[in-house]
Design a protein around this motif. Sequence first.
Motif, PDB file in Angstrom:
ATOM      1  N   ASP A   1       0.832  -1.203   0.000  1.00 46.21           N
ATOM      2  CA  ASP A   1       0.000   0.000   0.000  1.00 46.21           C
ATOM      3  C   ASP A   1       0.868   1.255   0.000  1.00 46.21           C
ATOM      4  O   ASP A   1       2.084   1.206   0.220  1.00 46.21           O
ATOM      5  CB  ASP A   1      -0.962  -0.001   1.188  1.00 46.21           C
ATOM      6  CG  ASP A   1      -0.266  -0.063   2.541  1.00 46.21           C
ATOM      7  OD1 ASP A   1       0.685   0.717   2.771  1.00 46.21           O
ATOM      8  OD2 ASP A   1      -0.650  -0.902   3.374  1.00 46.21           O
ATOM      9  N   VAL A   2       0.219   2.390  -0.255  1.00 47.90           N
ATOM     10  CA  VAL A   2       0.940   3.645  -0.405  1.00 47.90           C
ATOM     11  C   VAL A   2       1.705   4.007   0.868  1.00 47.90           C
ATOM     12  O   VAL A   2       2.840   4.496   0.807  1.00 47.90           O
ATOM     13  CB  VAL A   2      -0.037   4.776  -0.802  1.00 47.90           C
ATOM     14  CG1 VAL A   2       0.617   6.146  -0.647  1.00 47.90           C
ATOM     15  CG2 VAL A   2      -0.503   4.598  -2.244  1.00 47.90           C
ATOM     16  N   MET A   3       1.110   3.774   2.031  1.00 46.29           N
ATOM     17  CA  MET A   3       1.799   4.110   3.278  1.00 46.29           C
ATOM     18  C   MET A   3       3.084   3.299   3.434  1.00 46.29           C
ATOM     19  O   MET A   3       4.142   3.844   3.778  1.00 46.29           O
ATOM     20  CB  MET A   3       0.886   3.870   4.478  1.00 46.29           C
ATOM     21  CG  MET A   3       1.553   4.201   5.817  1.00 46.29           C
ATOM     22  SD  MET A   3       0.415   4.129   7.218  1.00 46.29           S
ATOM     23  CE  MET A   3      -0.584   5.584   6.887  1.00 46.29           C
ATOM     24  N   THR A   4       3.010   1.993   3.156  1.00 48.06           N
ATOM     25  CA  THR A   4       4.202   1.143   3.261  1.00 48.06           C
ATOM     26  C   THR A   4       5.266   1.569   2.272  1.00 48.06           C
ATOM     27  O   THR A   4       6.456   1.648   2.603  1.00 48.06           O
ATOM     28  CB  THR A   4       3.830  -0.332   3.032  1.00 48.06           C
ATOM     29  OG1 THR A   4       2.872  -0.733   4.006  1.00 48.06           O
ATOM     30  CG2 THR A   4       5.060  -1.225   3.124  1.00 48.06           C
ATOM     31  N   VAL A   5       4.855   1.857   1.051  1.00 47.85           N
ATOM     32  CA  VAL A   5       5.815   2.277   0.022  1.00 47.85           C
ATOM     33  C   VAL A   5       6.473   3.599   0.409  1.00 47.85           C
ATOM     34  O   VAL A   5       7.691   3.764   0.280  1.00 47.85           O
ATOM     35  CB  VAL A   5       5.130   2.390  -1.350  1.00 47.85           C
ATOM     36  CG1 VAL A   5       6.081   2.991  -2.392  1.00 47.85           C
ATOM     37  CG2 VAL A   5       4.654   1.019  -1.813  1.00 47.85           C
ATOM     38  N   SER A   6       5.678   4.553   0.896  1.00 45.43           N
ATOM     39  CA  SER A   6       6.246   5.853   1.259  1.00 45.43           C
ATOM     40  C   SER A   6       7.269   5.703   2.386  1.00 45.43           C
ATOM     41  O   SER A   6       8.332   6.331   2.363  1.00 45.43           O
ATOM     42  CB  SER A   6       5.134   6.828   1.660  1.00 45.43           C
ATOM     43  OG  SER A   6       4.484   6.422   2.850  1.00 45.43           O
ATOM     44  N   GLU A   7       6.985   4.844   3.358  1.00 43.70           N
ATOM     45  CA  GLU A   7       7.935   4.609   4.453  1.00 43.70           C
ATOM     46  C   GLU A   7       9.193   3.909   3.948  1.00 43.70           C
ATOM     47  O   GLU A   7      10.312   4.264   4.323  1.00 43.70           O
ATOM     48  CB  GLU A   7       7.270   3.772   5.548  1.00 43.70           C
ATOM     49  CG  GLU A   7       6.169   4.495   6.308  1.00 43.70           C
ATOM     50  CD  GLU A   7       5.458   3.586   7.301  1.00 43.70           C
ATOM     51  OE1 GLU A   7       5.733   2.355   7.280  1.00 43.70           O
ATOM     52  OE2 GLU A   7       4.640   4.097   8.088  1.00 43.70           O
ATOM     53  N   THR A   8       9.006   2.916   3.080  1.00 47.82           N
ATOM     54  CA  THR A   8      10.138   2.169   2.534  1.00 47.82           C
ATOM     55  C   THR A   8      11.080   3.078   1.753  1.00 47.82           C
ATOM     56  O   THR A   8      12.302   2.879   1.755  1.00 47.82           O
ATOM     57  CB  THR A   8       9.630   1.043   1.614  1.00 47.82           C
ATOM     58  OG1 THR A   8       8.797   0.170   2.369  1.00 47.82           O
ATOM     59  CG2 THR A   8      10.779   0.248   1.016  1.00 47.82           C
ATOM     60  N   LEU A   9      10.520   4.085   1.092  1.00 43.73           N
ATOM     61  CA  LEU A   9      11.320   4.972   0.245  1.00 43.73           C
ATOM     62  C   LEU A   9      11.799   6.224   0.973  1.00 43.73           C
ATOM     63  O   LEU A   9      12.412   7.094   0.349  1.00 43.73           O
ATOM     64  CB  LEU A   9      10.510   5.364  -0.995  1.00 43.73           C
ATOM     65  CG  LEU A   9      10.149   4.191  -1.906  1.00 43.73           C
ATOM     66  CD1 LEU A   9       9.326   4.673  -3.088  1.00 43.73           C
ATOM     67  CD2 LEU A   9      11.394   3.454  -2.376  1.00 43.73           C
ATOM     68  N   GLY A  10      11.507   6.325   2.276  1.00 42.28           N
ATOM     69  CA  GLY A  10      12.072   7.408   3.056  1.00 42.28           C
ATOM     70  C   GLY A  10      11.265   8.679   3.131  1.00 42.28           C
ATOM     71  O   GLY A  10      11.791   9.726   3.557  1.00 42.28           O
TER      72      GLY A  10
END
Length: 279
Positions: free
Chosen positions: A227-236
């Motif tokens: 999901d977008v939240m996980t991706v945003s966290e993964t990418l900093g």
Amino acid sequence: MWLREAGTEVRRVAALAQQAAAPFAITAGFRIPRVPTEWAPHSHPSHELVWVRGGTLTSRVGNRVFTVSEGHGLWMPAGVVHGGRATAGARFHDAVFAPDRTPVDFGEPRTIAMTPLLEALLTHLSRTDLDAAARARAESVVFDVLRPSERQFALRLPDDTRIDAIAEALLDDPADGRSLEEWALRLGISERTVTRAFRHATGLSFAQWRQMLRVHRALTLLSQGFDVMTVSETLGYAQPSSFIAAFRRIMGTTPGAFFDAAGGSSGDVRNPVPDVQNS
């Protein structure tokens, strides 16, 4: 390219000699890699068009990285050395074009718009029961509708010894948030030198290049169902809204709208072929 995923199967493709004349101008099919799959650098005597459904394909060609997401394909001219990776479970489609019977040649790797018509035609050509006349008609229409995408989404790597360490670190970890000042201090060069080197090598500033790299990586993560939240966290990114804004700046739309539009062009796949080592 990116840091290799755990469980990736690495395949080495033997150098291909010039093959005997194929029976058709276009030969198409697809396979489904069961695990993340990487193909070592290789080339083909024929042109190749590859695209994926339910995942992404990342291809390294010289100092460029192409990320192929749903709705797009990648044209690889005959003889061009390239490597690639496909995410696990993605439907990996390819079509091979005989150069002497293909009236289009884009000259270099190009992102292709995989319209519903083009996918349907190539799916039709994967059938083994077509007579010569039916195949010739379908191939003719393929050549008419085969067009590059308006957006050529490729990340140019610096290939500059002064800043290669930055690129490699960010490819391994796109969330690396070190500033331009911190990188300059670590490398023992001025911020101005780093800035000029990125501009000269890639046409982008350091910040723009990092943002572009993160969106490339985001396409793969989103296609895998994160999901977008996980991706945003993964990418900093500090907030999902910051990631969505960055994605919109580069792709012209939000992540959700981008994948909704790509999903709408999915073709009807009927004729799978075995998962073989001939990317």
